[in-house]
Scaffold this motif. Sequence first.
Motif, mmCIF file in Angstrom:
data_model
loop_
_atom_site.group_PDB
_atom_site.id
_atom_site.type_symbol
_atom_site.label_atom_id
_atom_site.label_comp_id
_atom_site.label_asym_id
_atom_site.label_seq_id
_atom_site.Cartn_x
_atom_site.Cartn_y
_atom_site.Cartn_z
ATOM 1 N N GLU A 16 -43.202 -37.516 51.198
ATOM 2 C CA GLU A 16 -43.694 -37.012 49.914
ATOM 3 C C GLU A 16 -42.921 -35.762 49.500
ATOM 4 O O GLU A 16 -42.565 -34.938 50.340
ATOM 5 C CB GLU A 16 -45.183 -36.700 50.073
ATOM 6 C CG GLU A 16 -45.655 -35.430 49.448
ATOM 7 C CD GLU A 16 -47.093 -35.101 49.757
ATOM 8 O OE1 GLU A 16 -47.965 -35.779 49.214
ATOM 9 O OE2 GLU A 16 -47.354 -34.170 50.540
ATOM 10 N N GLN B 272 -49.648 -30.429 39.624
ATOM 11 C CA GLN B 272 -48.673 -30.832 40.645
ATOM 12 C C GLN B 272 -47.755 -31.918 40.099
ATOM 13 O O GLN B 272 -48.152 -32.700 39.228
ATOM 14 C CB GLN B 272 -49.395 -31.398 41.871
ATOM 15 C CG GLN B 272 -50.106 -30.352 42.701
ATOM 16 C CD GLN B 272 -50.680 -30.930 43.985
ATOM 17 O OE1 GLN B 272 -51.260 -32.011 43.957
ATOM 18 N NE2 GLN B 272 -50.526 -30.218 45.083
ATOM 19 N N GLU C 260 -59.603 -21.662 45.823
ATOM 20 C CA GLU C 260 -58.876 -20.714 46.662
ATOM 21 C C GLU C 260 -59.739 -19.479 46.927
ATOM 22 O O GLU C 260 -60.367 -18.952 46.012
ATOM 23 C CB GLU C 260 -57.577 -20.276 45.956
ATOM 24 C CG GLU C 260 -56.603 -21.404 45.645
ATOM 25 C CD GLU C 260 -55.816 -21.867 46.857
ATOM 26 O OE1 GLU C 260 -55.987 -21.276 47.935
ATOM 27 O OE2 GLU C 260 -55.048 -22.845 46.726
ATOM 28 N N GLY D 113 -43.194 -28.569 48.629
ATOM 29 C CA GLY D 113 -43.339 -29.052 49.995
ATOM 30 C C GLY D 113 -42.741 -30.449 50.118
ATOM 31 O O GLY D 113 -42.871 -31.274 49.211
ATOM 32 N N PHE E 130 -54.513 -26.127 38.729
ATOM 33 C CA PHE E 130 -53.060 -26.085 38.574
ATOM 34 C C PHE E 130 -52.519 -27.502 38.430
ATOM 35 O O PHE E 130 -53.290 -28.475 38.452
ATOM 36 C CB PHE E 130 -52.406 -25.352 39.758
ATOM 37 C CG PHE E 130 -52.721 -25.955 41.111
ATOM 38 C CD1 PHE E 130 -53.927 -25.695 41.740
ATOM 39 C CD2 PHE E 130 -51.809 -26.780 41.743
ATOM 40 C CE1 PHE E 130 -54.217 -26.246 42.982
ATOM 41 C CE2 PHE E 130 -52.089 -27.333 42.985
ATOM 42 C CZ PHE E 130 -53.302 -27.066 43.603
ATOM 43 N N GLY F 97 -45.518 -27.588 42.701
ATOM 44 C CA GLY F 97 -46.475 -27.077 41.723
ATOM 45 C C GLY F 97 -45.727 -26.730 40.446
ATOM 46 O O GLY F 97 -44.749 -25.984 40.461
ATOM 47 N N PHE G 6 -49.258 -17.955 40.683
ATOM 48 C CA PHE G 6 -48.763 -18.483 41.962
ATOM 49 C C PHE G 6 -49.872 -19.254 42.678
ATOM 50 O O PHE G 6 -49.654 -20.337 43.209
ATOM 51 C CB PHE G 6 -48.250 -17.345 42.853
ATOM 52 C CG PHE G 6 -47.723 -17.839 44.169
ATOM 53 C CD1 PHE G 6 -46.464 -18.383 44.252
ATOM 54 C CD2 PHE G 6 -48.509 -17.794 45.315
ATOM 55 C CE1 PHE G 6 -45.975 -18.878 45.452
ATOM 56 C CE2 PHE G 6 -48.025 -18.286 46.522
ATOM 57 C CZ PHE G 6 -46.756 -18.828 46.592
ATOM 58 N N ARG G 7 -51.062 -18.674 42.732
ATOM 59 C CA ARG G 7 -52.168 -19.343 43.415
ATOM 60 C C ARG G 7 -53.340 -19.444 42.444
ATOM 61 O O ARG G 7 -54.037 -18.479 42.183
ATOM 62 C CB ARG G 7 -52.586 -18.559 44.662
ATOM 63 C CG ARG G 7 -53.417 -19.367 45.628
ATOM 64 C CD ARG G 7 -53.677 -18.626 46.914
ATOM 65 N NE ARG G 7 -52.485 -18.318 47.671
ATOM 66 C CZ ARG G 7 -51.782 -19.203 48.371
ATOM 67 N NH1 ARG G 7 -52.155 -20.455 48.423
ATOM 68 N NH2 ARG G 7 -50.695 -18.829 49.029
ATOM 69 N N MET G 8 -53.505 -20.629 41.871
ATOM 70 C CA MET G 8 -54.534 -20.818 40.856
ATOM 71 C C MET G 8 -55.637 -21.716 41.388
ATOM 72 O O MET G 8 -55.457 -22.409 42.387
ATOM 73 C CB MET G 8 -53.916 -21.483 39.617
ATOM 74 C CG MET G 8 -52.798 -20.678 38.997
ATOM 75 S SD MET G 8 -51.757 -21.726 37.995
ATOM 76 C CE MET G 8 -52.576 -21.602 36.418
ATOM 77 N N GLU H 74 -55.378 -32.697 45.354
ATOM 78 C CA GLU H 74 -53.952 -33.066 45.279
ATOM 79 C C GLU H 74 -53.879 -34.368 44.488
ATOM 80 O O GLU H 74 -54.834 -35.144 44.466
ATOM 81 C CB GLU H 74 -53.345 -33.264 46.685
ATOM 82 C CG GLU H 74 -53.976 -34.382 47.481
ATOM 83 C CD GLU H 74 -53.236 -34.734 48.777
ATOM 84 O OE1 GLU H 74 -52.285 -34.039 49.142
ATOM 85 O OE2 GLU H 74 -53.626 -35.738 49.408
ATOM 86 N N SER I 284 -43.622 -32.611 46.839
ATOM 87 C CA SER I 284 -44.744 -32.103 46.044
ATOM 88 C C SER I 284 -44.449 -30.696 45.560
ATOM 89 O O SER I 284 -44.273 -29.773 46.349
ATOM 90 C CB SER I 284 -46.003 -32.086 46.927
ATOM 91 O OG SER I 284 -47.057 -31.461 46.234
HETATM 92 N N1 GAP Z 1 -49.860 -33.517 48.445
HETATM 93 C C1 GAP Z 1 -49.392 -32.437 49.251
HETATM 94 C C2 GAP Z 1 -49.845 -31.122 48.821
HETATM 95 O O1 GAP Z 1 -50.691 -30.996 47.966
HETATM 96 P P1 GAP Z 1 -49.467 -28.564 49.188
HETATM 97 O O2 GAP Z 1 -48.367 -27.863 49.943
HETATM 98 O O3 GAP Z 1 -50.869 -28.206 49.493
HETATM 99 O O4 GAP Z 1 -49.199 -30.103 49.433
HETATM 100 C C3 GAP Z 1 -48.008 -28.782 47.058
HETATM 101 O O5 GAP Z 1 -49.208 -28.367 47.637
HETATM 102 C C4 GAP Z 1 -47.528 -27.790 46.016
HETATM 103 O O6 GAP Z 1 -48.564 -27.536 45.066
HETATM 104 C C5 GAP Z 1 -47.183 -26.416 46.587
HETATM 105 O O7 GAP Z 1 -45.859 -26.381 47.073
HETATM 106 C C6 GAP Z 1 -47.362 -25.520 45.384
HETATM 107 O O8 GAP Z 1 -46.197 -25.508 44.599
HETATM 108 C C7 GAP Z 1 -48.475 -26.193 44.620
HETATM 109 N N2 GAP Z 1 -49.768 -25.511 44.852
HETATM 110 C C8 GAP Z 1 -50.598 -25.671 45.899
HETATM 111 N N3 GAP Z 1 -51.687 -24.896 45.765
HETATM 112 C C9 GAP Z 1 -51.538 -24.228 44.594
HETATM 113 C C10 GAP Z 1 -52.334 -23.277 43.883
HETATM 114 N N4 GAP Z 1 -53.523 -22.885 44.337
HETATM 115 N N5 GAP Z 1 -51.860 -22.801 42.705
HETATM 116 C C11 GAP Z 1 -50.667 -23.212 42.217
HETATM 117 N N6 GAP Z 1 -49.892 -24.107 42.834
HETATM 118 C C12 GAP Z 1 -50.305 -24.625 44.003
#
Ligand code: GAP
Length: 510
Positions: free
Chosen positions: A367, A262, A247, A330, A260, A371, A255-257, A213, A369
């Motif tokens: 916070e 932030q 992941e 988030g 990525f 993506g 969507f899940r990379m 993060e 946050s």
């Molecule tokens: N600092 C807080 C934090 O990292 P998180 O909910 O784990 O919180 C925040 O991540 C945002 O990052 C998520 O809402 C999402 O949009 C994005 N995100 C998290 N994991 C991701 C992934 N593997 N691929 C793409 N976007 C991701």
Amino acid sequence: MDFKNLISHCKEYGFIYPSSEIYDGLSAVYDYGPYGVELKNNIKQYWWKSMVQMHENIVGIDAAIFMHPKTWKASGHVDAFNDPLVDNKDSKKRYRADQLIEGYAEKIEAKIQKDVDKAKEKFGESFDETMYRATNPRVLERQQEIDAVLKRMNDALRDGNMEDLGALINECGITCEVSGSKNWTEVRQFNLMFNTQLGNIAGEEGKLYLRPETAQGIFVNFLNVQKSTRQKIPFGIAQIGKAFRNEIVARQFIFRMREFEQMEMQFFIRPGEEMQWYEYWKETRMKWHLALGTPQSKLRFHDHDNLAHYANAAVDIQFDFPFGFRELEGIHSRTDFDLTEHQKLSGKKLQYFDPELNENYVPFVVETSIGCDRMFLAMISQALKEEKVPDADGNESTREVLKLHPALAPVKVAVLPLLKNKEELTSAATEVFNTLKKHFNCQYDEKDAIGRRYRRQDAIGTPYCVTIDFDTLENNTVTIRDRDTLEQERVKIEDLAAKIGPRVNMASIL
Ligand code: GAP
């Protein structure tokens, strides 16, 4: 448009390619193409402008991806940034245990929905869905099962009880989608951080993590920023940057990379004021999404059932992706957890002297946050449409059009000479292009019939096409075609920039 077509559209029109595709790609890693990078940069610019430049008490930083390894010990990521994984022994396919269980619950929910739809059809206008869900015995029984399964899963996740997660998978009779078998390994915790090694130090000492993060780069710089900018609490620090997570199950395109980007903002506040700022940022962030024209029905808040180790309140802004409502952003009340832990492990004070209260304290943090890639997917999935429109001969034809907000569109204006082989037209068009490109990201296109060129611009979301025709040579006017209404307006060349500017510039949504 279905999700598969959306993914092919992204590739065909230069938005997103699979990473290292010539080697068959790398799972859950993607590259942004020429239009993708423009759209992504516009999303980042919208976020940066509204969060940093529109707030006098929010400043930006750009911290390094590598950080001292103790950072991740203090933040809790070394010990607690885990997902529960389980393998199917027959297919060797790996799953996240919680996602398997949620999938099971979703299947029951789908059965409920089927019953609801049937009843709706049967009773027509007089059907009361709320009443039906609250009273129908079969629906109630199924809902009770969903609630019980999810509660047990959440309890097990909270307590780190992997054994019970495994038992739940077995008791629900969950099967592997590939082998169809129920032959599962035990559920184990899997740390999501990637690690690498410093060149000059061997062993554990030289172990480095790729940040999972961006937030920690802000926490460790809290005092540097506060002192160098003389900000007073409440104030925020914002950052856009890459994050990496190994992941277990990476699917659903971007969507899940595993790599990525932030866009995060940590807002430092007085202890005890966190709930009021939490509400403030919830509302502010929802407005940010709505300003782009996203319908309220596509966005919703979802409170966390399981709070992360650092949070005392947390909510997601969920978006209705092609595969259902999922987390887009988030908002977390992180208390003083991070600064306090960094203080302990580094031995350095991370306190703020509040002149109004005349006391020192470790600030609390709320916070936000989001993506960047998820925002990209949200915008493109909402914008991509297949439509019937009249073609040049008045017949009906189908077009794929990206109805992105003009401020986000990769190309704002396409400049098109009506004919390619008329030098007077192409040179007049080049002149218009050279003027407009100083104001907006423009594209010059003279290849193919005008109708096909319009289709190409529709497919990449260009809000305006400017056509140079024979009248242009007579009276210095051009037509502007609107992507969404298809209306054409005749405008003087000298008025073009002023006419288009307010419609495509960020200022319209800030
Ligand atoms: N600092 C807080 C934090 O990292 P998180 O909910 O784990 O919180 C925040 O991540 C945002 O990052 C998520 O809402 C999402 O949009 C994005 N995100 C998290 N994991 C991701 C992934 N593997 N691929 C793409 N976007 C991701």
